[in-house]
Design a protein around this motif. Structure first.
Motif, PDB file in Angstrom:
ATOM      1  N   UNK A  99       0.784  -1.141  -0.251  1.00 38.89           N
ATOM      2  CA  UNK A  99       0.182   0.096  -0.156  1.00 38.89           C
ATOM      3  C   UNK A  99       0.633   1.436   0.165  1.00 38.89           C
ATOM      4  N   UNK A 100       2.212   1.257   0.305  1.00 42.50           N
ATOM      5  CA  UNK A 100       3.081   2.546   0.355  1.00 42.50           C
ATOM      6  C   UNK A 100       3.248   3.568  -1.108  1.00 42.50           C
ATOM      7  N   UNK A 101       2.366   2.309  -1.880  1.00 36.05           N
ATOM      8  CA  UNK A 101       1.943   3.454  -3.840  1.00 36.05           C
ATOM      9  C   UNK A 101       1.152   4.448  -3.577  1.00 36.05           C
ATOM     10  N   UNK A 102      -0.131   3.701  -3.051  1.00 36.34           N
ATOM     11  CA  UNK A 102      -1.588   4.413  -2.888  1.00 36.34           C
ATOM     12  C   UNK A 102      -1.190   5.081  -1.556  1.00 36.34           C
ATOM     13  N   UNK A 103      -0.030   5.669  -0.343  1.00 41.05           N
ATOM     14  CA  UNK A 103      -0.289   6.236   0.175  1.00 41.05           C
ATOM     15  C   UNK A 103       0.649   7.431  -0.335  1.00 41.05           C
ATOM     16  N   UNK A 104       1.333   7.107  -1.193  1.00 38.80           N
ATOM     17  CA  UNK A 104       2.497   7.922  -1.104  1.00 38.80           C
ATOM     18  C   UNK A 104       1.657   9.193  -2.341  1.00 38.80           C
ATOM     19  N   UNK A 105       0.703   8.650  -3.074  1.00 40.83           N
ATOM     20  CA  UNK A 105      -0.331   9.209  -4.274  1.00 40.83           C
ATOM     21  C   UNK A 105      -0.864   9.959  -3.124  1.00 40.83           C
ATOM     22  N   UNK A 106      -1.794   9.610  -1.935  1.00 39.81           N
ATOM     23  CA  UNK A 106      -2.298  10.448  -1.051  1.00 39.81           C
ATOM     24  C   UNK A 106      -1.619  11.685  -0.686  1.00 39.81           C
ATOM     25  N   UNK A 107      -0.355  11.473   0.371  1.00 41.78           N
ATOM     26  CA  UNK A 107       0.429  12.064   0.771  1.00 41.78           C
ATOM     27  C   UNK A 107       1.152  13.563  -0.614  1.00 41.78           C
ATOM     28  N   UNK A 108       0.588  13.195  -2.378  1.00 40.77           N
ATOM     29  CA  UNK A 108       1.111  13.949  -3.286  1.00 40.77           C
ATOM     30  C   UNK A 108      -0.249  14.734  -4.097  1.00 40.77           C
ATOM     31  N   UNK A 109      -1.290  14.467  -3.561  1.00 40.91           N
ATOM     32  CA  UNK A 109      -2.108  14.582  -3.606  1.00 40.91           C
ATOM     33  C   UNK A 109      -2.570  14.783  -5.486  1.00 40.91           C
ATOM     34  N   UNK A 110      -2.277  12.561  -5.503  1.00 41.95           N
ATOM     35  CA  UNK A 110      -2.245  13.011  -6.688  1.00 41.95           C
ATOM     36  C   UNK A 110      -3.696  11.760  -7.333  1.00 41.95           C
ATOM     37  N   UNK A 111      -4.468  11.424  -5.635  1.00 44.72           N
ATOM     38  CA  UNK A 111      -5.296  10.368  -5.462  1.00 44.72           C
ATOM     39  C   UNK A 111      -6.210  10.792  -4.028  1.00 44.72           C
ATOM     40  N   UNK A 112      -7.695  10.607  -3.992  1.00 44.81           N
ATOM     41  CA  UNK A 112      -8.655  11.308  -2.900  1.00 44.81           C
ATOM     42  C   UNK A 112      -8.832   9.791  -2.412  1.00 44.81           C
ATOM     43  N   UNK A 113      -8.683   9.761  -0.611  1.00 40.81           N
ATOM     44  CA  UNK A 113      -8.931   8.620  -0.289  1.00 40.81           C
ATOM     45  C   UNK A 113     -10.784   8.323  -0.520  1.00 40.81           C
ATOM     46  N   UNK A 114     -11.628   7.574  -0.066  1.00 45.32           N
ATOM     47  CA  UNK A 114     -13.046   6.647  -0.052  1.00 45.32           C
ATOM     48  C   UNK A 114     -13.046   7.547   1.083  1.00 45.32           C
ATOM     49  N   UNK A 115     -12.588   6.954   1.721  1.00 46.02           N
ATOM     50  CA  UNK A 115     -12.746   7.358   3.330  1.00 46.02           C
ATOM     51  C   UNK A 115     -11.427   8.266   3.931  1.00 46.02           C
ATOM     52  N   UNK A 116     -12.214   8.557   5.410  1.00 51.61           N
ATOM     53  CA  UNK A 116     -11.461   9.567   6.248  1.00 51.61           C
ATOM     54  C   UNK A 116     -10.541  10.911   5.149  1.00 51.61           C
ATOM     55  N   UNK A 117      -9.893  11.453   6.080  1.00 53.71           N
ATOM     56  CA  UNK A 117      -9.356  13.309   5.738  1.00 53.71           C
ATOM     57  C   UNK A 117      -7.975  12.649   5.628  1.00 53.71           C
ATOM     58  N   UNK A 118      -6.896  14.165   4.927  1.00 54.06           N
ATOM     59  CA  UNK A 118      -5.811  13.957   4.548  1.00 54.06           C
ATOM     60  C   UNK A 118      -5.827  15.767   4.565  1.00 54.06           C
ATOM     61  N   UNK A 119      -5.230  16.224   5.627  1.00 57.73           N
ATOM     62  CA  UNK A 119      -4.823  17.649   6.039  1.00 57.73           C
ATOM     63  C   UNK A 119      -3.580  17.715   5.535  1.00 57.73           C
ATOM     64  N   UNK A 120      -3.741  18.698   5.159  1.00 60.01           N
ATOM     65  CA  UNK A 120      -2.009  19.150   4.489  1.00 60.01           C
ATOM     66  C   UNK A 120      -2.071  20.824   5.015  1.00 60.01           C
ATOM     67  N   UNK A 121      -0.444  21.285   6.150  1.00 57.58           N
ATOM     68  CA  UNK A 121      -0.977  22.180   6.078  1.00 57.58           C
ATOM     69  C   UNK A 121      -1.797  22.647   7.188  1.00 57.58           C
TER      70      UNK A 121
END
Length: 303
Positions: A99-121
């Motif tokens: 799942x590390x590539x998917x996580x990288x895509x999330x952190x890089x704002x290249x993909x969006x989660x189906x559930x949950x939140x991602x806050x960058x700054x």
């Protein structure tokens, strides 16, 4: 139900760009022609708004991601929660399918989660339009990839200028900033060299200069030493350590223990879940490679 992460594909850096168009430099820097400002920030201004004390640069809360390939559902991330504070040097480790590539895509704002939140700054990435995500990618995240992703037949200086072009920075200013970034990478005599005229290590240094030229909140590196020999890999990892020691937040995605040994903190992924999260060096301390106390050598001896 398969637990594996979707395949990343094989081949050269050009093949990687062809198979993963979201990693093309143009998309990382631009995305939309005229990105809308995020949180009151004017377009073309790469400056970062100050965060309240103690607020993480990156905050994931119960993030889930499932891919559907025909009739098969692939759960790439399962309730992943992660906080990364300013000045940390974090290695996210996992084997293929973790799942590390998917996580990288999330952190890089290249993909969006189906559930949950991602806050960058402090900004909820899921709430942003594509034009705003493009600005996030251009201003707040510096990308470094295994295949370098430099534009062929284009001088190093122009490769580094690219994010500033899409940010609307004037020619004279972007030329100055790109030149300074390359000089900091030890490439003052390679400004006009094209990628094919550079060694692998030099190409990766150009890519790092491009990632830093917009003064991003985080440097996000995906398998940054995968295409390099061991000696060059060490020099690149030492460079990441120096960048982190200057206060930059660095997140490295890797499957190599050698890479993780340079991190202050190591997060282990397996089957889309965080199974271990080890703080190896205090957040405020120098990274292991620069600590001067034998910490890195000791861990290598124990490995």
């Amino acid at each position: 139900m398969s637990q594996a992460e979707p395949s990343r594909g094989q081949g050269s850096s050009n093949g990687q760009l062809a198979e993963r168009p979201e990693l093309a430099p143009e998309r990382l820097a631009r995305g939309a022609e005229q990105p809308a400002p995020v949180s009151g920030q004017s377009s073309g201004d790469p400056g970062r708004a100050p965060r309240p004390p103690g607020q993480p640069v990156v905050l994931l809360r119960e993030v889930c991601k499932t891919y559907r390939l025909g009739e098969v559902s692939v759960r790439a991330l399962r309730n992943v929660s992660l906080a990364v504070r300013e000045g940390d040097l974090v290695a996210i480790m996992g084997q293929s399918g973790s799942g590390k590539t998917t996580l990288m895509n999330m952190l890089g704002a290249l993909d969006q989660p189906d559930e949950g939140r991602y806050l960058l700054e402090g900004v909820d990435v899921r709430s942003l339009a594509e034009s705003q995500l493009a600005e996030i990618r251009n201003h707040k995240i510096g990308f470094v990839f295994q295949g370098f992703n430099l534009i062929a037949r284009t001088p190093a200086l122009e490769n580094v200028e690219l994010p500033l072009v899409y940010a609307g920075v004037g020619r004279r200013e972007r030329r100055r900033r790109a030149t300074e970034a390359l000089e900091r990478m030890g490439l003052a005599d390679r400004l006009e060299h094209q990628p094919a005229e550079l060694s692998g290590g030099q190409q990766q240094r150009v890519a790092i200069a491009r990632a830093l030229v917009s003064d991003p909140a985080i440097l996000l590196a995906d398998e940054p030493t995968g295409a390099l020999d061991s000696h060059t890999s060490e020099s690149i990892l030492e460079l990441f350590s120096e960048i982190n020691a200057q206060g930059r937040t660095v997140i490295v995605i890797t499957h190599e223990q050698q890479v993780a040994d340079y991190a202050k903190r190591v997060v282990q992924l397996r089957d889309g879940e965080i199974v271990d999260d080890e703080r190896r060096v205090k957040l405020a301390d120098a990274p292991p490679a620069l600590a001067g106390n034998g910490a890195l050598a000791s861990r290598e001896t124990l490995a």
